[in-house]
Motif scaffolding. Sequence first.
Motif, PDB file in Angstrom:
ATOM      1  N   GLU A  40       0.831  -1.206   0.000  1.00 43.03           N
ATOM      2  CA  GLU A  40       0.000   0.000   0.000  1.00 43.03           C
ATOM      3  C   GLU A  40       0.862   1.250   0.000  1.00 43.03           C
ATOM      4  O   GLU A  40       2.001   1.231   0.447  1.00 43.03           O
ATOM      5  CB  GLU A  40      -0.888   0.049   1.245  1.00 43.03           C
ATOM      6  N   VAL A  46      -3.560   3.607  -2.893  1.00 44.69           N
ATOM      7  CA  VAL A  46      -3.082   2.727  -3.950  1.00 44.69           C
ATOM      8  C   VAL A  46      -2.674   1.412  -3.302  1.00 44.69           C
ATOM      9  O   VAL A  46      -1.915   1.397  -2.335  1.00 44.69           O
ATOM     10  CB  VAL A  46      -1.892   3.343  -4.718  1.00 44.69           C
ATOM     11  N   ALA A  48      -1.303  -2.582  -4.272  1.00 43.54           N
ATOM     12  CA  ALA A  48      -0.768  -3.506  -5.264  1.00 43.54           C
ATOM     13  C   ALA A  48      -0.771  -4.900  -4.652  1.00 43.54           C
ATOM     14  O   ALA A  48      -0.259  -5.110  -3.553  1.00 43.54           O
ATOM     15  CB  ALA A  48       0.642  -3.100  -5.660  1.00 43.54           C
ATOM     16  N   LEU A  59      -3.868  -4.175  -9.222  1.00 49.03           N
ATOM     17  CA  LEU A  59      -3.558  -2.818  -8.814  1.00 49.03           C
ATOM     18  C   LEU A  59      -4.889  -2.119  -8.572  1.00 49.03           C
ATOM     19  O   LEU A  59      -5.745  -2.080  -9.450  1.00 49.03           O
ATOM     20  CB  LEU A  59      -2.760  -2.107  -9.913  1.00 49.03           C
ATOM     21  N   ASP A  60      -5.091  -1.588  -7.374  1.00 47.08           N
ATOM     22  CA  ASP A  60      -6.334  -0.921  -7.012  1.00 47.08           C
ATOM     23  C   ASP A  60      -6.009   0.535  -6.671  1.00 47.08           C
ATOM     24  O   ASP A  60      -5.228   0.807  -5.761  1.00 47.08           O
ATOM     25  CB  ASP A  60      -6.979  -1.616  -5.806  1.00 47.08           C
ATOM     26  N   ILE A  61      -6.602   1.448  -7.425  1.00 45.14           N
ATOM     27  CA  ILE A  61      -6.326   2.871  -7.246  1.00 45.14           C
ATOM     28  C   ILE A  61      -7.625   3.591  -6.911  1.00 45.14           C
ATOM     29  O   ILE A  61      -8.599   3.518  -7.663  1.00 45.14           O
ATOM     30  CB  ILE A  61      -5.702   3.480  -8.522  1.00 45.14           C
ATOM     31  N   VAL A  74       0.639  10.678  -8.366  1.00 50.39           N
ATOM     32  CA  VAL A  74      -0.051   9.406  -8.617  1.00 50.39           C
ATOM     33  C   VAL A  74       0.958   8.348  -9.052  1.00 50.39           C
ATOM     34  O   VAL A  74       0.939   7.217  -8.558  1.00 50.39           O
ATOM     35  CB  VAL A  74      -1.161   9.581  -9.682  1.00 50.39           C
ATOM     36  N   GLU A  75       1.858   8.706  -9.943  1.00 53.01           N
ATOM     37  CA  GLU A  75       2.873   7.753 -10.398  1.00 53.01           C
ATOM     38  C   GLU A  75       3.747   7.299  -9.237  1.00 53.01           C
ATOM     39  O   GLU A  75       4.057   6.107  -9.101  1.00 53.01           O
ATOM     40  CB  GLU A  75       3.724   8.390 -11.502  1.00 53.01           C
ATOM     41  N   ILE A  78       1.811   4.855  -7.083  1.00 55.20           N
ATOM     42  CA  ILE A  78       1.719   3.534  -7.729  1.00 55.20           C
ATOM     43  C   ILE A  78       3.036   2.783  -7.571  1.00 55.20           C
ATOM     44  O   ILE A  78       3.048   1.608  -7.170  1.00 55.20           O
ATOM     45  CB  ILE A  78       1.326   3.679  -9.213  1.00 55.20           C
ATOM     46  N   ALA A  81       3.480   1.598  -3.970  1.00 56.79           N
ATOM     47  CA  ALA A  81       2.645   0.438  -3.633  1.00 56.79           C
ATOM     48  C   ALA A  81       3.229  -0.841  -4.228  1.00 56.79           C
ATOM     49  O   ALA A  81       3.248  -1.887  -3.577  1.00 56.79           O
ATOM     50  CB  ALA A  81       1.219   0.651  -4.138  1.00 56.79           C
ATOM     51  N   ILE A  82       3.723  -0.758  -5.456  1.00 57.50           N
ATOM     52  CA  ILE A  82       4.318  -1.939  -6.091  1.00 57.50           C
ATOM     53  C   ILE A  82       5.582  -2.361  -5.345  1.00 57.50           C
ATOM     54  O   ILE A  82       5.781  -3.542  -5.063  1.00 57.50           O
ATOM     55  CB  ILE A  82       4.608  -1.666  -7.581  1.00 57.50           C
TER      56      ILE A  82
END
Length: 115
Positions: A40, A46, A48, A59-61, A74-75, A78, A81-82
């Motif tokens: 998270e 976000v 993952a 992937l949940d946004i 945002v990037e 993401i 989270a990954i």
Amino acid sequence: MFKGLGGLGDMAGMMKKAQEMQTKMGELQERLATLTVIGESGAGLVKATATAKGELTNLDIDPSIFNPDEKEVVEDLILAAIKDAQAKASDRSEREMQELTSELGLPAGMNMPGM
């Protein structure tokens, strides 16, 4: 009974142990492919999901973060989270391996092939 065989009795025992270890490693690999972890970022905005092998599966946004002026934020969320999911996958895989080596009576921290 095996007195005349010398070290062959020990060799048979080692071969049996190696087969058992190979079977358990195969089972562990299958289990790692089905165990999931969730990384998270942004206080859960976000998420993952990955397998314990590190394969990203979802992937949940949260839609609230989609603001064209904050594209880089945002990037970053993401990616964070990954990376969190991958770190958790690595930790989970390591814990599962430690459990297996302990179960097989192998020394702690022993690197197993294929892991």
